[in-house]
Design a protein around this motif. Structure first.
Motif, short mmCIF file in Angstrom:
data_model
loop_
_atom_site.label_atom_id
_atom_site.label_comp_id
_atom_site.label_asym_id
_atom_site.label_seq_id
_atom_site.Cartn_x
_atom_site.Cartn_y
_atom_site.Cartn_z
N SER A 1 -4.33 5.59 -2.70
CA SER A 1 -4.59 4.19 -2.35
C SER A 1 -5.13 4.12 -0.93
O SER A 1 -4.65 4.81 -0.03
CB SER A 1 -3.30 3.39 -2.47
N ARG A 2 -6.18 3.29 -0.79
CA ARG A 2 -6.82 3.20 0.50
C ARG A 2 -5.97 2.39 1.47
O ARG A 2 -5.22 1.51 1.08
CB ARG A 2 -8.20 2.55 0.35
N SER A 3 -6.16 2.68 2.68
CA SER A 3 -5.42 1.93 3.68
C SER A 3 -6.01 0.53 3.79
O SER A 3 -7.23 0.35 3.68
CB SER A 3 -5.53 2.64 5.04
#
Lengths: 211, 89
Positions: free
Chosen positions: A172-174
């Motif tokens: 999951s992207r920041s």
């Protein structure tokens, strides 16, 4: 009465007068000495009374401590071996290894190994990774160097959590924050109460109800 | 009469000075002892007061005995848990 008799009487009176004056002063001084000696005797008696049980108590304490020291030294030697035990003691108390253990003859002649030297975390990390660290070769603990020549970069990865080591397909992207973020939030007037829901349909994966 | 006068002279010029000299010596020495004795008394009293904490040694003794007992129990557990040195000493 003849003049000689008067002179005799005067002389005797003078002698008696001197005796009285000096002896009275001497008596006063002796009385003060007696009082002081009484106080000193009382103090010394108190000292004697208070120190009477000291020998027995200290002897008991020393006996118990001696037994504990002998037992712990014996246990340490039994578990770690004589050399390592001496090295551990010498590491904790520098120079104590030369004295050896009391209950073990010849322990003072053992050359204590340097097993208690303290290294920084970075130094130990380098030693584990084998990255040109001299300590990895000259480690007091001995043993082979842990450096993997062919796959040395993998060793660094082992320092990170398992999620990073497993190389998942997509992490999951920041979230993007700041003025350029796709989702803009207006500051709330009260903590925990949003003024209005954001109109942008961004998919940040964040909880829309969160502030 | 002459002998009487000679006796008077001896009494005033010899006996009286000797008596005064001896008594003054005794008085001086006695007065010199007083400060020393008072110092000894003060020191003994202070030493006795410093030893008021000696009964606490009994507490120390109990604590040492309990600590040694705990150490012995802990050492016994370690003896069971930790393996002996394989080199045997």
């Amino acid at each position: 009465m003849p003049a000689a008799g008067v002179v005799t009487i005067v002389a005797v009176v003078l002698i008696v007068l001197a005796l009285v004056v000096y002896l009275v002063q001497t008596i006063v001084a002796l009385r003060r000495i007696s009082t002081g000696l009484d106080e000193a005797i009382a103090g010394v008696g108190g000292i004697v009374e208070k120190t009477a049980p000291v020998e027995a108590v200290v002897t008991t304490i020393n006996e118990h401590l001696d037994a504990a020291v002998d037992a712990l030294e014996g246990l340490l030697v039994k578990k770690a071996g004589l050399e390592d035990a001496v090295g551990l003691v010498d590491g904790l108390y520098p120079g104590a290894g030369a004295e050896g253990f009391r209950a073990i003859e010849g322990s003072g002649d053992v050359k204590p190994p340097r097993i208690a030297e303290v290294y920084t975390r970075g130094t130990l990390t380098l030693a584990r990774l084998g990255r040109e660290a001299p300590i990895a070769v000259a480690s007091p603990a001995g043993g082979p160097v842990l450096r993997n020549v062919t796959g040395g970069s993998l060793a660094a990865r082992m320092l990170y959590p398992e999620e990073r080591q497993g190389r998942p397909e997509r992490l999951s992207r920041s979230p993007v924050i700041g003025s350029g973020a796709p989702v803009q939030y207006e500051p709330s007037e009260e903590p925990g109460v949003r003024r209005r829901m954001p109109t942008n349909g961004g998919t940040t994966g964040a909880d829309p109800g969160a502030v | 009469m002459t002998v009487w006068w000679i006796g008077n002279a001896v009494l005033l010029l010899v006996v009286l000075p000797v008596v005064v000299y001896l008594l003054r010596g005794v008085l001086t020495e006695a007065q010199a002892i007083v400060p020393s004795v008072q110092g000894i008394a003060a020191t003994a009293a202070a030493g006795s007061k410093d030893l008021d904490a000696v009964p606490l040694l009994l507490t120390t003794q109990d604590q040492v005995i309990r600590t040694v007992e705990n150490v012995a129990a802990y050492g016994g557990s370690l003896d069971v848990i930790v393996d002996d040195d394989p080199r045997g000493r």
